[in-house]
Write a protein that holds these residues in place. Structure first.
Motif, mmCIF file in Angstrom:
data_model
loop_
_atom_site.group_PDB
_atom_site.id
_atom_site.type_symbol
_atom_site.label_atom_id
_atom_site.label_comp_id
_atom_site.label_asym_id
_atom_site.label_seq_id
_atom_site.Cartn_x
_atom_site.Cartn_y
_atom_site.Cartn_z
ATOM 1 N N THR A 201 6.285 -15.813 19.547
ATOM 2 C CA THR A 201 6.422 -15.318 20.923
ATOM 3 C C THR A 201 5.693 -13.996 21.105
ATOM 4 N N ARG A 202 4.874 -13.937 22.134
ATOM 5 C CA ARG A 202 4.213 -12.702 22.515
ATOM 6 C C ARG A 202 4.779 -12.220 23.850
ATOM 7 N N VAL A 203 4.947 -10.906 23.967
ATOM 8 C CA VAL A 203 5.324 -10.329 25.251
ATOM 9 C C VAL A 203 4.090 -9.646 25.828
ATOM 10 N N TYR A 204 3.742 -9.994 27.058
ATOM 11 C CA TYR A 204 2.608 -9.402 27.762
ATOM 12 C C TYR A 204 3.156 -8.387 28.762
ATOM 13 N N PHE A 205 2.623 -7.176 28.724
ATOM 14 C CA PHE A 205 3.109 -6.114 29.601
ATOM 15 C C PHE A 205 1.919 -5.481 30.320
ATOM 16 N N LYS A 206 2.085 -5.263 31.605
ATOM 17 C CA LYS A 206 1.018 -4.705 32.431
ATOM 18 C C LYS A 206 1.289 -3.228 32.647
ATOM 19 N N ASN A 207 0.573 -2.395 31.912
ATOM 20 C CA ASN A 207 0.741 -0.965 32.066
ATOM 21 C C ASN A 207 -0.117 -0.428 33.215
ATOM 22 N N TRP A 208 -1.355 -0.961 33.330
ATOM 23 C CA TRP A 208 -2.241 -0.454 34.376
ATOM 24 C C TRP A 208 -2.987 -1.598 35.032
ATOM 25 N N ARG A 209 -4.169 -1.928 34.552
ATOM 26 C CA ARG A 209 -5.008 -2.902 35.234
ATOM 27 C C ARG A 209 -4.850 -4.318 34.698
ATOM 28 N N GLU A 210 -4.440 -4.429 33.464
ATOM 29 C CA GLU A 210 -4.380 -5.746 32.842
ATOM 30 C C GLU A 210 -3.176 -5.835 31.919
ATOM 31 N N HIS A 211 -2.789 -7.067 31.614
ATOM 32 C CA HIS A 211 -1.684 -7.294 30.687
ATOM 33 C C HIS A 211 -2.181 -7.148 29.247
ATOM 34 N N ARG A 212 -1.474 -6.351 28.492
ATOM 35 C CA ARG A 212 -1.692 -6.263 27.048
ATOM 36 C C ARG A 212 -0.527 -6.984 26.376
ATOM 37 N N TRP A 213 -0.591 -7.172 25.059
ATOM 38 C CA TRP A 213 0.477 -7.945 24.427
ATOM 39 C C TRP A 213 0.820 -7.383 23.057
ATOM 40 N N MET A 214 1.991 -7.730 22.605
ATOM 41 C CA MET A 214 2.414 -7.463 21.241
ATOM 42 C C MET A 214 3.393 -8.566 20.847
ATOM 43 N N PRO A 215 3.616 -8.786 19.543
ATOM 44 C CA PRO A 215 4.652 -9.740 19.131
ATOM 45 C C PRO A 215 6.017 -9.275 19.642
ATOM 46 N N LEU A 216 6.784 -10.194 20.168
ATOM 47 C CA LEU A 216 8.081 -9.819 20.732
ATOM 48 C C LEU A 216 8.998 -9.242 19.663
ATOM 49 N N ILE A 217 8.912 -9.759 18.439
ATOM 50 C CA ILE A 217 9.732 -9.233 17.347
ATOM 51 C C ILE A 217 9.439 -7.748 17.134
ATOM 52 N N LEU A 218 8.163 -7.368 17.200
ATOM 53 C CA LEU A 218 7.800 -5.959 17.045
ATOM 54 C C LEU A 218 8.380 -5.135 18.194
ATOM 55 N N GLY A 219 8.322 -5.679 19.410
ATOM 56 C CA GLY A 219 8.896 -4.973 20.545
ATOM 57 C C GLY A 219 10.382 -4.723 20.365
ATOM 58 N N HIS A 220 11.114 -5.742 19.896
ATOM 59 C CA HIS A 220 12.544 -5.574 19.637
ATOM 60 C C HIS A 220 12.783 -4.463 18.617
ATOM 61 N N PHE A 221 11.983 -4.455 17.552
ATOM 62 C CA PHE A 221 12.179 -3.468 16.492
ATOM 63 C C PHE A 221 11.897 -2.052 16.995
ATOM 64 N N LEU A 222 10.864 -1.884 17.808
ATOM 65 C CA LEU A 222 10.538 -0.563 18.335
ATOM 66 C C LEU A 222 11.661 -0.034 19.221
ATOM 67 N N VAL A 223 12.257 -0.907 20.025
ATOM 68 C CA VAL A 223 13.373 -0.472 20.867
ATOM 69 C C VAL A 223 14.587 -0.140 20.000
ATOM 70 N N ALA A 224 14.796 -0.903 18.914
ATOM 71 C CA ALA A 224 15.907 -0.606 18.004
ATOM 72 C C ALA A 224 15.748 0.784 17.389
ATOM 73 N N ILE A 225 14.520 1.154 17.044
ATOM 74 C CA ILE A 225 14.271 2.504 16.514
ATOM 75 C C ILE A 225 14.600 3.554 17.570
ATOM 76 N N PHE A 226 14.192 3.292 18.787
ATOM 77 C CA PHE A 226 14.469 4.213 19.892
ATOM 78 C C PHE A 226 15.983 4.405 20.060
ATOM 79 N N ILE A 227 16.741 3.310 20.015
ATOM 80 C CA ILE A 227 18.201 3.405 20.157
ATOM 81 C C ILE A 227 18.799 4.172 18.989
ATOM 82 N N TRP A 228 18.249 3.983 17.783
ATOM 83 C CA TRP A 228 18.746 4.705 16.603
ATOM 84 C C TRP A 228 18.565 6.209 16.778
ATOM 85 N N PHE A 229 17.418 6.622 17.314
ATOM 86 C CA PHE A 229 17.214 8.049 17.601
ATOM 87 C C PHE A 229 18.253 8.543 18.610
#
Length: 281
Positions: A201-229
């Motif tokens: 699964t890839r998550v596509y996110f539109k920050n400005w002009r176009e959608h970029r993507w990352m693996p959804l698992i990586l996105g979950h992990f990055l948010v988990a780190i943020f919550i840990w902080f």
């Protein structure tokens, strides 16, 4: 066709920022970087205000105040929620997510405090059992962030697994938070199940002009780190204590990242009930 959603006041501001034309090259990349940070900060609005209140009251709340600090935090969180809705800085759909997370989080808090996983060291009048009511808003802040970032960045997904499988996984994660006190902890099996379910699964996110993507698992992990902080900030502010923190603050161990990752799975699946899971154009 996606479901219509109501827009907050930030929608118009976001459109103006996205229509800005910086110089090409470095200036454009730097502007996109700043825009990403601004959008993320806006998505964290509810949680950021709550963290600010935790720290401010930890340092400055008077000991002899007629209102307990925890009760003040509960009333302040309600006031923030009402103000966000009244000023149209948050949509009704996002408020519904916050309420849903408040209920789910409070149920888990009641069990975990009874099991001795953590304690709330200060007094309060607005509480259920040993759980002050403001604690549910901390879970709600996670749900608020996911719902807001989903809308602000116009999330799209490729190879999203069948919904019923994500619901089964979320239910198993939630049950394990309770059941591991009596039976074997299956969190490693849940990590493996999540990896199998979302590895494509890839998550596509539109920050400005176009959608970029990352693996959804990586996105979950990055948010988990943020919550840990954020959790380290909250425990430093004496919002709650883990075993070993009673006599002085200590950094929350990295092992908690696993728990927050699993909570992310529950949070994501719950938000998917009220936000459209769309494929890329």
């Amino acid at each position: 066709m996606s479901r219509p959603i109501s827009h907050s006041r930030f929608h118009a501001a976001r459109q103006r920022l996205e229509s800005f034309e910086p110089k090409p090259g470095f200036h454009a990349y730097f502007y996109e970087f700043l825009l990403f940070g601004f959008k993320q900060a806006w998505a964290c609005l509810f949680g950021g205000l709550l963290l600010f209140l935790l720290l401010a009251t930890h340092f400055f709340y008077p000991d002899n105040a007629p209102l307990h600090r925890y009760d003040f935090l509960t009333l302040a969180a309600i006031a923030i929620q009402m103000a966000l809705l009244a000023l149209r800085l948050e949509t009704l759909r996002e408020a519904a997510v916050i309420l849903m997370f408040h209920v789910v989080g409070t149920v888990m808090e009641l069990f975990k405090t009874a099991a001795g996983s953590w304690v709330y060291p200060e007094d309060s009048l607005l509480h259920i059992g040993a759980v002050p009511l403001f604690s549910g808003f901390m879970y709600a802040a996670v749900g608020s962030y996911i719902a807001r970032v989903w809308r602000i960045f116009d999330f799209r997904f490729s190879n999203y697994p069948p919904h019923y499988l994500t619901w089964l996984l979320a239910a198993a994660v939630y049950v394990n938070f309770f059941a591991h006190h009596w039976v074997i902890d299956i969190r490693y099996g849940l990590f493996a199940a999540a990896a199998l379910l979302f590895w494509r699964t890839r998550v596509y996110f539109k920050n400005w002009r176009e959608h970029r993507w990352m693996p959804l698992i990586l996105g979950h992990f990055l948010v988990a780190i943020f919550i840990w902080f954020a959790e380290n900030i909250a425990t430093f502010a004496n919002a709650w204590n883990y075993p070993g923190q009673e006599d002085g603050w200590e950094m929350v161990g990295f092992a908690k990242l696993g728990s927050w990752y699993l909570l992310m799975l529950i949070s994501f699946v719950l938000v998917a009930l009220v936000q459209p899971v769309q494929e890329p154009d």
